[in-house]
Design a protein around this motif. Structure first.
Motif, PDB file in Angstrom:
ATOM      1  N   ARG A 276       0.810  -1.218   0.000  1.00 50.13           N
ATOM      2  CA  ARG A 276       0.000   0.000   0.000  1.00 50.13           C
ATOM      3  C   ARG A 276       0.849   1.277   0.000  1.00 50.13           C
ATOM      4  N   VAL A 277       2.137   1.133  -0.226  1.00 55.89           N
ATOM      5  CA  VAL A 277       3.040   2.290  -0.311  1.00 55.89           C
ATOM      6  C   VAL A 277       3.478   2.470  -1.755  1.00 55.89           C
ATOM      7  N   VAL A 278       3.219   3.633  -2.304  1.00 54.72           N
ATOM      8  CA  VAL A 278       3.546   3.920  -3.704  1.00 54.72           C
ATOM      9  C   VAL A 278       5.012   4.296  -3.874  1.00 54.72           C
ATOM     10  N   LYS A 279       5.525   5.091  -2.937  1.00 60.43           N
ATOM     11  CA  LYS A 279       6.867   5.631  -3.100  1.00 60.43           C
ATOM     12  C   LYS A 279       7.469   5.947  -1.736  1.00 60.43           C
ATOM     13  N   VAL A 280       8.783   5.706  -1.604  1.00 59.96           N
ATOM     14  CA  VAL A 280       9.522   6.079  -0.393  1.00 59.96           C
ATOM     15  C   VAL A 280      10.705   6.944  -0.814  1.00 59.96           C
ATOM     16  N   ASN A 281      10.850   8.093  -0.202  1.00 58.34           N
ATOM     17  CA  ASN A 281      12.004   8.969  -0.441  1.00 58.34           C
ATOM     18  C   ASN A 281      13.003   8.786   0.699  1.00 58.34           C
ATOM     19  N   GLN A 383      -0.674  -1.845  12.328  1.00 61.16           N
ATOM     20  CA  GLN A 383      -2.007  -1.673  12.909  1.00 61.16           C
ATOM     21  C   GLN A 383      -2.716  -0.463  12.309  1.00 61.16           C
ATOM     22  N   ALA A 384      -1.964   0.568  11.938  1.00 61.05           N
ATOM     23  CA  ALA A 384      -2.573   1.747  11.305  1.00 61.05           C
ATOM     24  C   ALA A 384      -3.086   1.404   9.913  1.00 61.05           C
ATOM     25  N   PHE A 385      -2.313   0.593   9.157  1.00 64.17           N
ATOM     26  CA  PHE A 385      -2.784   0.133   7.854  1.00 64.17           C
ATOM     27  C   PHE A 385      -4.077  -0.665   8.016  1.00 64.17           C
ATOM     28  N   ALA A 386      -4.060  -1.604   8.950  1.00 63.05           N
ATOM     29  CA  ALA A 386      -5.222  -2.461   9.155  1.00 63.05           C
ATOM     30  C   ALA A 386      -6.467  -1.666   9.576  1.00 63.05           C
ATOM     31  N   ALA A 387      -6.241  -0.612  10.347  1.00 65.10           N
ATOM     32  CA  ALA A 387      -7.361   0.169  10.871  1.00 65.10           C
ATOM     33  C   ALA A 387      -7.928   1.143   9.855  1.00 65.10           C
ATOM     34  N   THR A 388      -7.179   1.407   8.771  1.00 69.26           N
ATOM     35  CA  THR A 388      -7.632   2.463   7.849  1.00 69.26           C
ATOM     36  C   THR A 388      -7.770   1.974   6.413  1.00 69.26           C
ATOM     37  N   ILE A 389      -6.641   1.717   5.728  1.00 67.60           N
ATOM     38  CA  ILE A 389      -6.725   1.449   4.294  1.00 67.60           C
ATOM     39  C   ILE A 389      -6.447  -0.002   3.921  1.00 67.60           C
TER      40      ILE A 389
END
Length: 393
Positions: A276-281, A383-389
């Motif tokens: 679920r991550v498009v890009k990391v700088n 847990q933040a991923f699971a709780a939101t998107i």
């Protein structure tokens, strides 16, 4: 030529240029919380007359910063923005032109757009990833090139040495570098040719979210005295108590930077691999387009990164709100991991179109990776991923 003693960084921050208080032999330099100083006789002082001009505790921090910058001259200010403002007041006049990195802290942009332009100071943004981008922006009245590298919040890197060589060839152009993200322990900008090294000491120098402060360092004694005069005149000197706290924080700077960088590398790689991550700088990743330049001029990749989710802006902000261990707060460089959304914080003064052109989408999240265990930070993200998107595309 560097004035840095031949010490390892961990020794340098504790012992080099260290000041001691002679009366009691206190191991910690004391806080001189005073407005004024007694004259030994009329016109005769011990070097201090009024704390708007100089203060022993502030001077102790300045000596410590000068040591890691590798110079004899450093001055401390009430904030990083105060340091930049003082620099501009010291070297610029109405009609002068400044080149700024195109990706730069929003507060620096605000200083030029909402304050300095009203005094006749001109400025333009340029692609400072190469000397060619800067040369294309030069004007006959260009007096200052102000770089921020790595840049906030995309980590874009400016080629410091090439730009300094260009400025020196043109003559009468100063180069100043905001080195807040790395400090001179991971990138010594004076060694790379810059005339002035600037930091927000609020960040990694302090390291504990306890103070607000800024610093300027240079090899140029004449410029130092000009900066000192302007600082005294406009009253932008660092406070004694904040200087004392920053002195204590600075003693652990090398070991903190080592941990920040190690943890950031682990977190950046985990985020890059997340569906679920498009890009990391992050300059330490092979996918970072300027990794070779980072390896050339930096001694490390630091503890800062930013990333963009495969989600709507609303869901990206919900993701941030769902974080429990990572703290949603402005600032960076502290022992706590801090997350912020530049579009609503540091770069909120720009239009969406302006931000998008710089690679700062409304979904971008900037992360200052702290000293918590990476596995605990990753668990918080999970847990933040699971709780939101959700966890998968």
């Amino acid at each position: 030529m560097s004035d840095r003693p031949d010490f390892a960084p961990s020794t340098l921050v504790i012992h080099s240029n260290r000041s001691y208080e002679k009366q009691s032999n206190s191991i910690l330099f004391p806080i001189h919380q005073t407005a004024t100083y007694i004259h030994e006789s009329v016109g005769v002082t011990k070097g201090y007359g009024y704390s708007r001009g100089a203060n022993p505790t502030v001077n102790a921090l300045e000596q410590a910063i000068a040591a890691i910058e590798g110079t004899k001259h450093a001055l401390c200010f009430r904030s990083g923005m105060s340091a930049i403002h003082t620099l501009c007041m010291a070297v610029l006049s109405a009609g002068d032109h400044v080149i700024l990195s195109d990706v730069i802290y929003g507060g620096t942009m605000r200083l030029f757009y909402q304050v300095l332009r009203h005094f006749g100071i001109e400025y333009d943004y340029a692609d400072t990833s190469s000397a060619e981008g800067v040369e294309a922006a030069l004007k006959p009245n260009t007096r200052l090139i102000f770089l921020e590298t790595p840049a906030n919040p995309t980590l874009k890197i400016s080629d410091i040495k090439a730009i300094c060589e260009l400025a020196q060839a043109k003559g009468n152009i100063l180069v100043a570098v905001d080195n807040t993200f790395l400090t001179p322990l991971l990138q010594n900008v004076l060694d790379l040719g810059a005339d002035v090294a600037m930091m927000s000491t609020t960040k990694y120098i302090d390291g504990h979210n306890a103070t607000i402060g800024g610093s300027l360092a240079t090899h140029d004694e004449t410029l130092t005295e000009r900066l000192r005069l302007v600082r005294k005149t406009i009253g932008s000197i660092q406070t004694p108590f904040d200087s004392w706290l920053a002195l204590q924080g600075m003693k652990t700077l090398p070991i903190r930077l080592e941990a920040h960088q190690k943890h950031a590398g682990i977190v950046a790689k985990w985020l890059e691999d997340h569906p679920r991550v498009v890009k990391v700088n992050y300059p330490g990743l092979d996918s970072f387009p300027q990794k070779k330049l980072a390896e050339k001029q930096q001694l490390g990749f630091g503890g800062m990164l930013s990333f963009e989710l495969d989600a709507s802006t609303e869901d990206s902000l919900h993701f941030m709100d769902a974080l429990k261990l990572c703290t949603c707060a402005e600032s960076l460089g502290s022992v706590e991991t801090l997350a912020t959304n530049p579009a609503t914080a540091s770069h909120c003064d720009l239009t969406r179109e302006q931000r998008e052109a710089l690679g700062i989408s409304d979904r971008l999240i900037r992360l200052s990776v702290g000293l918590e265990a990476p596995k605990d930070l990753i668990a918080d993200f999970e847990q933040a991923f699971a709780a939101t998107i959700g966890s998968s595309k």
